[in-house]
Design a protein around this motif. Structure first.
Motif, PDB file in Angstrom:
ATOM      1  N   TRP A 230       0.834  -1.195   0.000  1.00 32.50           N
ATOM      2  CA  TRP A 230       0.000   0.000   0.000  1.00 32.50           C
ATOM      3  C   TRP A 230       0.872   1.249   0.000  1.00 32.50           C
ATOM      4  N   ASP A 231       0.613   2.186  -0.897  1.00 33.57           N
ATOM      5  CA  ASP A 231       1.412   3.400  -0.983  1.00 33.57           C
ATOM      6  C   ASP A 231       1.412   4.135   0.354  1.00 33.57           C
ATOM      7  N   GLY A 232       2.592   4.396   0.855  1.00 33.47           N
ATOM      8  CA  GLY A 232       2.716   5.196   2.066  1.00 33.47           C
ATOM      9  C   GLY A 232       2.813   4.408   3.346  1.00 33.47           C
ATOM     10  N   SER A 233       2.585   3.070   3.327  1.00 29.89           N
ATOM     11  CA  SER A 233       2.636   2.313   4.576  1.00 29.89           C
ATOM     12  C   SER A 233       4.028   2.329   5.184  1.00 29.89           C
ATOM     13  N   GLU A 234       5.062   2.340   4.323  1.00 25.93           N
ATOM     14  CA  GLU A 234       6.422   2.428   4.845  1.00 25.93           C
ATOM     15  C   GLU A 234       6.666   3.759   5.546  1.00 25.93           C
ATOM     16  N   GLN A 235       6.064   4.830   5.012  1.00 25.20           N
ATOM     17  CA  GLN A 235       6.222   6.138   5.653  1.00 25.20           C
ATOM     18  C   GLN A 235       5.513   6.179   6.999  1.00 25.20           C
ATOM     19  N   VAL A 236       4.344   5.547   7.101  1.00 29.61           N
ATOM     20  CA  VAL A 236       3.662   5.470   8.392  1.00 29.61           C
ATOM     21  C   VAL A 236       4.570   4.795   9.407  1.00 29.61           C
ATOM     22  N   SER A 237       5.176   3.674   9.012  1.00 31.45           N
ATOM     23  CA  SER A 237       6.073   2.957   9.910  1.00 31.45           C
ATOM     24  C   SER A 237       7.267   3.816  10.297  1.00 31.45           C
ATOM     25  N   ALA A 238       7.793   4.566   9.343  1.00 32.13           N
ATOM     26  CA  ALA A 238       8.956   5.405   9.627  1.00 32.13           C
ATOM     27  C   ALA A 238       8.620   6.515  10.617  1.00 32.13           C
ATOM     28  N   VAL A 239       7.467   7.160  10.437  1.00 32.50           N
ATOM     29  CA  VAL A 239       7.053   8.220  11.369  1.00 32.50           C
ATOM     30  C   VAL A 239       6.828   7.638  12.758  1.00 32.50           C
ATOM     31  N   PHE A 240       6.193   6.477  12.817  1.00 30.55           N
ATOM     32  CA  PHE A 240       5.939   5.811  14.100  1.00 30.55           C
ATOM     33  C   PHE A 240       7.258   5.451  14.787  1.00 30.55           C
ATOM     34  N   ASP A 241       8.192   4.881  14.052  1.00 27.12           N
ATOM     35  CA  ASP A 241       9.477   4.502  14.633  1.00 27.12           C
ATOM     36  C   ASP A 241      10.241   5.725  15.134  1.00 27.12           C
ATOM     37  N   ASP A 242      10.152   6.819  14.404  1.00 27.40           N
ATOM     38  CA  ASP A 242      10.810   8.053  14.850  1.00 27.40           C
ATOM     39  C   ASP A 242      10.213   8.547  16.158  1.00 27.40           C
ATOM     40  N   ALA A 243       8.891   8.449  16.289  1.00 29.19           N
ATOM     41  CA  ALA A 243       8.242   8.856  17.540  1.00 29.19           C
ATOM     42  C   ALA A 243       8.726   7.996  18.704  1.00 29.19           C
ATOM     43  N   LEU A 244       8.853   6.685  18.478  1.00 33.30           N
ATOM     44  CA  LEU A 244       9.358   5.810  19.530  1.00 33.30           C
ATOM     45  C   LEU A 244      10.782   6.188  19.916  1.00 33.30           C
ATOM     46  N   ALA A 245      11.616   6.518  18.929  1.00 33.85           N
ATOM     47  CA  ALA A 245      12.995   6.901  19.223  1.00 33.85           C
ATOM     48  C   ALA A 245      13.038   8.160  20.084  1.00 33.85           C
ATOM     49  N   ARG A 246      12.159   9.107  19.785  1.00 34.06           N
ATOM     50  CA  ARG A 246      12.125  10.335  20.590  1.00 34.06           C
ATOM     51  C   ARG A 246      11.641  10.056  22.009  1.00 34.06           C
ATOM     52  N   LEU A 247      10.690   9.150  22.146  1.00 35.22           N
ATOM     53  CA  LEU A 247      10.232   8.787  23.485  1.00 35.22           C
ATOM     54  C   LEU A 247      11.341   8.090  24.277  1.00 35.22           C
ATOM     55  N   ARG A 248      12.090   7.225  23.605  1.00 37.13           N
ATOM     56  CA  ARG A 248      13.229   6.578  24.280  1.00 37.13           C
ATOM     57  C   ARG A 248      14.235   7.609  24.768  1.00 37.13           C
ATOM     58  N   SER A 249      14.474   8.627  23.937  1.00 41.12           N
ATOM     59  CA  SER A 249      15.446   9.649  24.324  1.00 41.12           C
ATOM     60  C   SER A 249      14.978  10.466  25.523  1.00 41.12           C
ATOM     61  N   CYS A 250      13.668  10.441  25.785  1.00 43.17           N
ATOM     62  CA  CYS A 250      13.105  11.131  26.959  1.00 43.17           C
ATOM     63  C   CYS A 250      13.062  10.221  28.187  1.00 43.17           C
ATOM     64  N   GLY A 251      13.540   9.004  28.042  1.00 45.49           N
ATOM     65  CA  GLY A 251      13.616   8.109  29.180  1.00 45.49           C
ATOM     66  C   GLY A 251      12.486   7.126  29.330  1.00 45.49           C
ATOM     67  N   VAL A 252      11.555   7.096  28.362  1.00 52.17           N
ATOM     68  CA  VAL A 252      10.449   6.146  28.456  1.00 52.17           C
ATOM     69  C   VAL A 252      10.985   4.723  28.328  1.00 52.17           C
ATOM     70  N   GLN A 253      10.491   3.833  29.173  1.00 52.99           N
ATOM     71  CA  GLN A 253      10.843   2.417  29.070  1.00 52.99           C
ATOM     72  C   GLN A 253       9.967   1.784  27.990  1.00 52.99           C
ATOM     73  N   ILE A 254      10.590   1.331  26.918  1.00 54.55           N
ATOM     74  CA  ILE A 254       9.839   0.772  25.794  1.00 54.55           C
ATOM     75  C   ILE A 254      10.262  -0.672  25.578  1.00 54.55           C
ATOM     76  N   VAL A 255       9.287  -1.552  25.596  1.00 56.48           N
ATOM     77  CA  VAL A 255       9.503  -2.976  25.350  1.00 56.48           C
ATOM     78  C   VAL A 255       9.125  -3.261  23.905  1.00 56.48           C
ATOM     79  N   ASP A 256      10.082  -3.687  23.094  1.00 54.67           N
ATOM     80  CA  ASP A 256       9.828  -3.961  21.686  1.00 54.67           C
ATOM     81  C   ASP A 256       9.195  -5.342  21.488  1.00 54.67           C
ATOM     82  N   ARG A 257       8.453  -5.448  20.395  1.00 56.11           N
ATOM     83  CA  ARG A 257       7.935  -6.715  19.901  1.00 56.11           C
ATOM     84  C   ARG A 257       7.115  -7.475  20.952  1.00 56.11           C
ATOM     85  N   VAL A 258       6.167  -6.780  21.525  1.00 54.99           N
ATOM     86  CA  VAL A 258       5.223  -7.420  22.432  1.00 54.99           C
ATOM     87  C   VAL A 258       4.175  -8.164  21.603  1.00 54.99           C
TER      88      VAL A 258
END
Length: 427
Positions: A230-258
């Motif tokens: 689907w056109d744009g699904s990779e971009q959705v994933s990229a924006v989402f992953d960037d948001a997670l990276a920013r949350l990690r940099s703020c100290g949020v505890q993130i558990v991957d692949r639940v």
């Protein structure tokens, strides 16, 4: 009203205006003048209401043209609560017939477009409410959510939308789609505004103890069957992953692949639409003195894009055994999700609200029925858990991407507190 008159002919968000809005605002000012005491937390705030909620003296069509002349004598309970809190009801917003779609098709003939791009879908079924808030036609709006009808258009238009715990907010005076799953929900420009609106709708206030963002633990849910072509699904994933990276940099505890075991099977087994929707809509139509859903379908009332209507009208009655199996499946889904969260000490699960961007209206809609839109909103809906979507970025075309937070059972206040911190961290 001026902004609505200027912008709405292009957006198609507003179905009807409240002829008393000006006098209601003047009355609110007059009441405030002697004492300085507001009527409530929404004193003088203009609010738009999705057209599945009955509104005294304002046309209410439930998105369906057979109700175009329906002017209720009474307000839905949530509208009554808004007025009691001092809100000024500006008017009614566009929705598909009986809130039956994640897209914006409606037999009323109103053409609702995405607030960011007229070439893209607004999302449904709270189409007009999300577009109106995103375009600044009102600071907040009331929507309804069965399987994602607040969160999908909120994600597509870049606003905050919340599905509260099922049953927290009353549904009297609201058109039924699936009664066991229907709930009113707020749409707003920010989490704080959504929280104020939800407190009014729920009739309660919360005093949630403050926590620091680094004290939260979020689990990134593994999702299968993503249509990567689907056109744009990779971009959705990229924006989402960037948001997670920013949350990690703020100290949020993130558990991957639940992982939620057998999530796909649980969602299919707990889906209520083909088991309960036609009976619930029929009961609502009968309460308003109208013909059955199948009669309306046979008369050609519903637009072609409303693919759920054909499924509901042409299926056989499911029977009591199917109802019992549905309830058991919903309990299994809820228990499984809650057990996963508890077992890993998670405050919330997190994932993209919708795995693809808002569809193009001139191309993607031709190959994507509403029921196949790859949303992640069904998890919270069918497990009766609170969930909130907030915008976390945009794609190259400027289309917003939403991140959904799914909370613990009945933990609406805690979810809002977390969402405030996430919103601030990603601002």
């Amino acid at each position: 009203m001026t902004r609505i008159a200027e912008l709405d002919p292009r957006l198609g968000a507003v179905l009807a205006l409240n002829p008393q809005a000006g006098s209601d605002a003047a009355a609110a000012d007059e009441q405030l003048r002697p004492t300085g005491e507001p009527l409530g937390p929404l004193h003088g705030i203009p609010i738009l209401v999705k057209d599945v909620f009955e509104t005294r003296g304002i046309p209410t069509s439930f998105g369906c043209r057979v109700f175009r002349d329906h002017v209720p004598a009474d307000d839905a309970e949530v509208v009554r609560r808004l007025r009691s809190a001092g809100a000024i009801i500006l008017g009614k917003t566009a929705t598909p017939d009986f809130a039956m779609s994640w897209l914006s098709d409606s037999s009323t003939g109103v053409d609702t477009v995405n607030s960011r791009s007229e070439w893209h879908e607004a999302g449904g079924s709270s189409s007009g409410s999300a577009v109106a808030v995103a375009a600044g036609l009102a600071p907040a709006a009331l929507g309804s959510d069965t399987g994602g009808s607040v969160r999908v258009p909120a994600s597509f238009n870049g606003v905050v939308g919340m599905r509260p715990t099922t049953g927290l907010v009353p549904t009297r005076g609201m058109a039924a789609l699936v009664s066991m799953q229907d709930t009113p929900g707020p749409l707003a420009r920010c989490v704080d505004d959504a929280a104020v609106l939800l407190e009014v709708l729920a009739g309660k206030r919360w005093d949630e103890p403050p926590r620091r963002l680094e004290n939260y633990r979020l689990g990134v849910l593994v999702l299968s069957d993503c249509p990567m072509e689907w056109d744009g699904s990779e971009q959705v994933s990229a924006v989402f992953d960037d948001a997670l990276a920013r949350l990690r940099s703020c100290g949020v505890q993130i558990v991957d692949r639940v992982q939620v075991p057998k999530l796909g099977d649980l969602l299919r087994e707990s889906s209520p639409y083909l088991v309960a929707a036609r009976e619930d809509i029929d009961a609502f139509l009968a309460s308003r003195g109208r013909r059955s859903f199948s009669d309306l379908y046979e008369e050609g009332v519903f637009p072609e894009g409303l693919d759920l209507a054909e499924l509901l009208a042409t299926r056989s009655s499911p029977g009591a055994q199917a109802q019992a199996e549905l309830q058991a499946a919903r309990s299994r889904l809820r228990e499984t999700v809650v057990d996963v969260m508890a077992g890993q000490g998670l405050d919330a699960l997190v994932y993209p609200t919708v795995r693809v961007p808002a569809p193009r209206r001139d191309r993607d809609r031709l190959r994507l029925p509403s029921r196949r839109l790859p949303v992640n909103t069904l998890i919270a809906s069918q497990a009766d858990l609170p969930a909130l979507t907030l915008p976390v970025g945009r794609m190259d075309e400027g289309l917003p991407v939403g991140l959904e937070l799914l909370g613990r059972p009945a933990a609406d206040a805690a979810l809002l507190s977390l969402a405030r911190l996430v919103e601030h961290a990603l601002a």
